[in-house]
Scaffold this motif. Structure first.
Motif, PDB file in Angstrom:
ATOM      1  N   VAL A 138      82.688  20.433  15.453  1.00 25.05           N
ATOM      2  CA  VAL A 138      83.817  19.767  16.117  1.00 25.05           C
ATOM      3  C   VAL A 138      85.158  20.189  15.529  1.00 25.05           C
ATOM      4  O   VAL A 138      85.266  20.478  14.333  1.00 25.05           O
ATOM      5  CB  VAL A 138      83.686  18.226  16.021  1.00 25.05           C
ATOM      6  CG1 VAL A 138      82.501  17.742  16.826  1.00 25.05           C
ATOM      7  CG2 VAL A 138      83.538  17.780  14.570  1.00 25.05           C
TER       8      VAL A 138
ATOM      9  N   LEU B 178      82.347  12.720  22.428  1.00 23.20           N
ATOM     10  CA  LEU B 178      81.865  13.870  23.160  1.00 23.20           C
ATOM     11  C   LEU B 178      80.716  13.471  24.097  1.00 23.20           C
ATOM     12  O   LEU B 178      79.967  12.540  23.811  1.00 23.20           O
ATOM     13  CB  LEU B 178      81.403  14.944  22.180  1.00 23.20           C
ATOM     14  CG  LEU B 178      82.512  15.494  21.266  1.00 23.20           C
ATOM     15  CD1 LEU B 178      81.923  16.444  20.239  1.00 23.20           C
ATOM     16  CD2 LEU B 178      83.594  16.169  22.065  1.00 23.20           C
TER      17      LEU B 178
ATOM     18  N   TYR C 116      77.179  16.659  11.556  1.00 32.58           N
ATOM     19  CA  TYR C 116      78.496  17.125  11.975  1.00 32.58           C
ATOM     20  C   TYR C 116      78.979  18.191  11.005  1.00 32.58           C
ATOM     21  O   TYR C 116      78.737  18.095   9.801  1.00 32.58           O
ATOM     22  CB  TYR C 116      79.530  15.978  11.982  1.00 32.58           C
ATOM     23  CG  TYR C 116      79.056  14.723  12.664  1.00 32.58           C
ATOM     24  CD1 TYR C 116      78.826  14.699  14.033  1.00 32.58           C
ATOM     25  CD2 TYR C 116      78.838  13.558  11.939  1.00 32.58           C
ATOM     26  CE1 TYR C 116      78.383  13.552  14.665  1.00 32.58           C
ATOM     27  CE2 TYR C 116      78.401  12.404  12.553  1.00 32.58           C
ATOM     28  CZ  TYR C 116      78.174  12.406  13.919  1.00 32.58           C
ATOM     29  OH  TYR C 116      77.734  11.269  14.532  1.00 32.58           O
TER      30      TYR C 116
ATOM     31  N   PRO D 114      84.317  22.180  21.336  1.00 33.79           N
ATOM     32  CA  PRO D 114      83.222  21.560  20.578  1.00 33.79           C
ATOM     33  C   PRO D 114      81.879  22.201  20.938  1.00 33.79           C
ATOM     34  O   PRO D 114      81.626  22.528  22.103  1.00 33.79           O
ATOM     35  CB  PRO D 114      83.256  20.095  21.039  1.00 33.79           C
ATOM     36  CG  PRO D 114      84.589  19.903  21.698  1.00 33.79           C
ATOM     37  CD  PRO D 114      84.961  21.236  22.264  1.00 33.79           C
TER      38      PRO D 114
ATOM     39  N   LEU E 249      76.729  18.770  15.656  1.00 30.02           N
ATOM     40  CA  LEU E 249      77.990  18.944  16.359  1.00 30.02           C
ATOM     41  C   LEU E 249      78.955  19.759  15.508  1.00 30.02           C
ATOM     42  O   LEU E 249      79.173  19.439  14.338  1.00 30.02           O
ATOM     43  CB  LEU E 249      78.616  17.586  16.688  1.00 30.02           C
ATOM     44  CG  LEU E 249      77.989  16.848  17.865  1.00 30.02           C
ATOM     45  CD1 LEU E 249      78.386  15.380  17.853  1.00 30.02           C
ATOM     46  CD2 LEU E 249      78.410  17.493  19.175  1.00 30.02           C
TER      47      LEU E 249
ATOM     48  N   ILE F  90      82.244  20.324  26.552  1.00 29.62           N
ATOM     49  CA  ILE F  90      81.424  20.701  25.400  1.00 29.62           C
ATOM     50  C   ILE F  90      80.552  21.885  25.791  1.00 29.62           C
ATOM     51  O   ILE F  90      80.231  22.085  26.973  1.00 29.62           O
ATOM     52  CB  ILE F  90      80.554  19.508  24.925  1.00 29.62           C
ATOM     53  CG1 ILE F  90      79.975  19.761  23.537  1.00 29.62           C
ATOM     54  CG2 ILE F  90      79.456  19.179  25.936  1.00 29.62           C
ATOM     55  CD1 ILE F  90      79.405  18.511  22.873  1.00 29.62           C
TER      56      ILE F  90
ATOM     57  N   PRO G 240      83.380  12.726  16.962  1.00 30.35           N
ATOM     58  CA  PRO G 240      82.159  13.201  17.621  1.00 30.35           C
ATOM     59  C   PRO G 240      81.590  12.214  18.625  1.00 30.35           C
ATOM     60  O   PRO G 240      80.946  12.616  19.598  1.00 30.35           O
ATOM     61  CB  PRO G 240      81.193  13.414  16.444  1.00 30.35           C
ATOM     62  CG  PRO G 240      82.059  13.590  15.255  1.00 30.35           C
ATOM     63  CD  PRO G 240      83.262  12.722  15.500  1.00 30.35           C
TER      64      PRO G 240
END
Length: 254
Positions: free
Chosen positions: A241, A250, A194, A225, A239, A168, A247
């Motif tokens: 993604v 991660l 997200y 990500p 996030l 990440i 998610p």
């Protein structure tokens, strides 16, 4: 163990106390069993100050010399952060864009990354050190320093994360993620937990300044990500993604 790339913007490393706070967060992330590489911007208004100084001397400075000057700000940040991590009891090794293997085209002021070969960064990580890279900069085929333009440190961070095969890339800023509007202007704005690449690209193209457009395009191309969060708190951020990625899988979502 996860490999995490963290990027800290100018407001996050604006002064000595801020740099110490960033060092503490980096060390905490590493103590959780992660390998950590860090990309830093110049401190506060350093880049703008350097531009003002240059223009006070030459109203039309040579592009090559401007890029040589512009790389100085990130070099200051990277070395001070390495010192702060050492003072916090851990080990860190700082690298310029050139030393970190960022190769660009010949453009000055708005160069594009052609390749990233982070051999020295990988070696530092394998030794258990934190690797700190000066964002926003690279080297062209002539051996001259180049800069990537505004938002270039975000792009540097994503490119490094891709080259390292990181799990990440965390983008630290002065707000708690991506909001429905600028929370500094609209207090009722809501944080978006997200978001997908296409949505954030549309926001960036419409003028949102949370993430640079090139940074998101690079992340989308390689399915990297992103976690946009504040360096001033431990609140959850936003996030960004890839499609089909849960998610919750991660790393380092404290």
């Amino acid at each position: 163990m996860a490999l995490i790339v963290q990027k800290y913007g100018g407001s996050s490393v604006a002064d000595a106390e801020s740099i110490k706070r960033v060092a503490k967060r980096v060390v905490e992330t590493k103590k959780k069993g992660n390998k950590v590489a860090v990309v830093v911007s110049a401190m506060g208004d350093t880049t703008d100050d350097l531009i003002d100084q240059a223009l006070s001397i030459d109203s039309n400075p040579p592009e090559r010399e401007m890029d040589m000057l512009m790389t100085a700000g990130e070099r200051i940040s990277m070395s001070l952060l390495a010192m702060a991590i050492h003072a916090a009891g851990d080990r860190a090794h700082s690298f310029t864009g050139q030393q970190a293997g960022f190769f660009t085209d010949a453009r000055y002021g708005a160069a594009h990354i052609k390749a990233v070969k982070p051999d020295r960064v990988k070696n530092a990580l394998s030794m258990g050190d934190v690797a700190i890279v000066a964002g926003f900069q690279g080297i062209n085929a002539k051996g001259d320093a180049t800069t990537l333009g505004r938002g270039g440190s975000d792009t540097s961070a994503v490119a490094l994360a891709v080259a390292l095969g990181a799990d990440i890339c965390e983008i630290y800023t002065d707000v708690d993620g991506i909001f429905t509007a600028d929370p500094r202007i609209v207090p009722a704005a809501k944080r978006i937990p997200y978001i997908g690449y296409d949505a954030i690209l549309e926001m960036a193209s419409c003028g949102s300044k949370v993430l640079a457009l090139r940074c998101v395009e690079y992340a989308q191309r390689f399915n990297m990500p992103l976690h946009v969060r504040s360096s001033f708190s431990h609140r959850p951020g936003t996030l960004v993604v890839p499609d089909g990625v849960d998610p919750r899988t991660l790393p380092n979502l404290d």
